[in-house]
Scaffold this active site. Sequence first.
Site: not given
Ligand SMILES: NC(=O)c1ccc[n+]([C@@H]2O[C@H](COP(=O)([O-])OP(=O)(O)OC[C@H]3O[C@@H](n4cnc5c(N)ncnc54)[C@H](OP(=O)(O)O)[C@@H]3O)[C@@H](O)[C@H]2O)c1
Length: 293
Positions: A13, A62, A103-104, A127, A153
């Site tokens: 994101l 996250a 999240t869902d 999670y 997703w």
């Molecule tokens: N992916 C899905 O399917 C999904 C579904 C529902 C909701 N969400 C929510 O949507 C949001 C965005 O998700 P996304 O898919 O973009 O996640 P992502 O690609 O995993 O990105 C999360 C980012 O958070 C960083 N991070 C982790 N721990 C951290 C910390 N302590 N301090 C600062 N940064 C940190 C990670 O850095 P590193 O790479 O260095 O670890 C990564 O760049 C999140 O809140 C997630 O829970 C995601």
Amino acid sequence: MKKILVTGANGQLGRELQILAAQHPAFEFIFADRSVLPIDDQQAISDFFALHQPAWCINCAAYTAVDKAESDKENAFRINGDAPGWLATACRTADARLIHISTDYVFPGNSATPLKENDTTGPINVYGASKLEGERRALEQYPDGTLIIRTSWVYSEYGNNFVKTMIKLMKARPAINVVADQFGSPTYAADLAAAILHIVDAPRFIPGIFHYSDEGRISWYDFAVAIKGRIESACAVNPIPTSEFPTPATRPSFSLLDKTLIRHTYGLSIPDWQASLDICLFRLLSNDAFTRS
Ligand SMILES: NC(=O)c1ccc[n+]([C@@H]2O[C@H](COP(=O)([O-])OP(=O)(O)OC[C@H]3O[C@@H](n4cnc5c(N)ncnc54)[C@H](OP(=O)(O)O)[C@@H]3O)[C@@H](O)[C@H]2O)c1
């Protein structure tokens, strides 16, 4: 000029927000990855806010390793549970607004109808429980200034996600099995990023919890078949039940989010998942972005 802090700036994101930033010259963005602002460090958050005084914080950081969280509960809860509360406190002190992503997975997944914001939560894995705790803490600290978007997703050209995994597997194997009894809707991270900036740009800020995904209702199997059709793979895609694909973390079988509230409150039009998948695959395959990490 609105100063907008984006945490977790190198995630799926965060990267899409970086791309969209160029189209919003009226906003000043501060993109902070983990090395710039580790959100699990409360002192680092308050120092960062004191120095930069953002007007908005979009928390894209996250702990997203769903299976790993089962055996790494403390870290998952610190990043997903404690940190949103710390960010909300910092936003309240700075008179900034917080957009936090959830999240869902806060739901048990036993519904038969699209999930509304006030439906009963009940996470079935670590999670989901940690993300629910983050929602609770952020709203407790700063109810008037916090907007939570629950999404599902998520995929994009960046990082690891279902779409990229499927393409890799479909190129490498003659056949793959994909779970066909978990239902929801995919969310292209670029669409969610656009929705977030639409909210930041809205004339009125209305806090609370909102649901957002792309439009449609499919299973993971349907999603895989749609990907296969678009990349013209010869790989066979076989539907299987969840029971044949055990994972450390249990997944909800129903994740479909009702988007009525965000659509009406913020006048959002939400793309259909198929159109968004087309755009993502075009970008992935034409730019060789497939290898992007
Ligand atoms: N992916 C899905 O399917 C999904 C579904 C529902 C909701 N969400 C929510 O949507 C949001 C965005 O998700 P996304 O898919 O973009 O996640 P992502 O690609 O995993 O990105 C999360 C980012 O958070 C960083 N991070 C982790 N721990 C951290 C910390 N302590 N301090 C600062 N940064 C940190 C990670 O850095 P590193 O790479 O260095 O670890 C990564 O760049 C999140 O809140 C997630 O829970 C995601």
